[in-house]
Enzyme design. Structure first.
Site, short mmCIF file in Angstrom:
data_model
loop_
_atom_site.label_atom_id
_atom_site.label_comp_id
_atom_site.label_asym_id
_atom_site.label_seq_id
_atom_site.Cartn_x
_atom_site.Cartn_y
_atom_site.Cartn_z
N LYS A 104 0.86 -1.19 0.00
CA LYS A 104 0.00 0.00 0.00
C LYS A 104 0.89 1.24 0.00
O LYS A 104 1.82 1.35 0.80
CB LYS A 104 -0.88 -0.03 1.26
N HIS A 106 -0.32 4.46 0.25
CA HIS A 106 -0.96 5.61 0.86
C HIS A 106 -1.37 5.24 2.30
O HIS A 106 -1.20 4.10 2.70
CB HIS A 106 -2.20 6.06 0.05
#
Length: 219
Positions: A104, A106
């Site tokens: 991921k 963010h």
């Protein structure tokens, strides 16, 4: 006489249709007199009890760690329920985390959800069963990419104690030889045979086939 936690777990597997006896053709092509289907764990009560057995295995073997790691996807609920059982039943409050399938980029970011791993951290990997060691082989580089962690051990539900297709070692023995990771199981195939012999579970009619299978493929 009270049953040991190993005997209770074997009975639990049979009662929940996870351990069955008969004649089964395995993925390996071998014809086995037993089959283990952990996909039959699908209720909250089952999962809660399962965590208690994993926690008991960790405590009985004196495995010391700081964080439980559940490889996606099957290992995720196992790590969570084990963390809860360790806290509730043994007063041992460990972290837990699990890997994402994609990193991921963010929010909090990273590959792991839950505890963010740090150098020197002792982790215990929680899995259901080990057939070839594939889950561990996939997890180790992910862990090492996150931090220089120490693997305190890996805990599985059943050690089949069975030779691999390409080796006279079992999957449990192979990963120890290759990576130095010790694998602990709640029960082994020898424990299951003993449970039948001692009348903990039904299945005496399958004993001879179980022993023949162990003689041919066991380690």
């Amino acid at each position: 006489m009270a049953l040991t936690y190993k005997e209770q777990f074997i009975k639990f597997m049979v009662e929940n249709g996870v351990l069955t006896f008969g004649e089964f053709t395995l993925k390996s092509g071998r014809k086995a007199p037993y089959f283990i289907n952990t996909g039959n764990y699908k209720k909250g009560a089952q999962l809660a009890k399962l965590g208690e057995y994993y926690a008991e295995c960790i405590m009985s073997n004196g495995i010391e760690g700081e964080t439980l790691v559940g490889p996606a996807y099957k290992g995720i609920p196992l790590a969570v329920t084990t963390a809860v059982a360790l806290s509730n039943n043994h007063g041992v409050d460990l972290n837990y985390c699990f890997d994402r399938k994609e990193v991921k980029d963010h929010g909090e970011g990273g590959l792991f959800v839950g505890k963010q791993l740090t150098d020197g951290e002792k982790v215990i990997i929680i899995e259901d069963v080990m057939t070839s060691g594939k889950a561990l082989r996939e997890m180790l580089p992910k862990l090492q990419a996150a931090a220089n962690v120490q693997i305190a051990g890996m805990v599985i539900s059943v050690d089949r104690m069975e030779k691999g297709l390409q080796s006279d070692l079992s999957a449990v023995q192979e990963v120890y030889k290759e990576f130095g990771v010790k694998v602990y199981s709640i029960v082994t195939m020898a424990d299951i045979i003993s449970a039948i012999e001692n009348g903990v579970i039904e299945g005496k009619e399958y004993l001879s086939k179980m022993k023949e299978y162990r003689a041919q493929y066991g380690v």
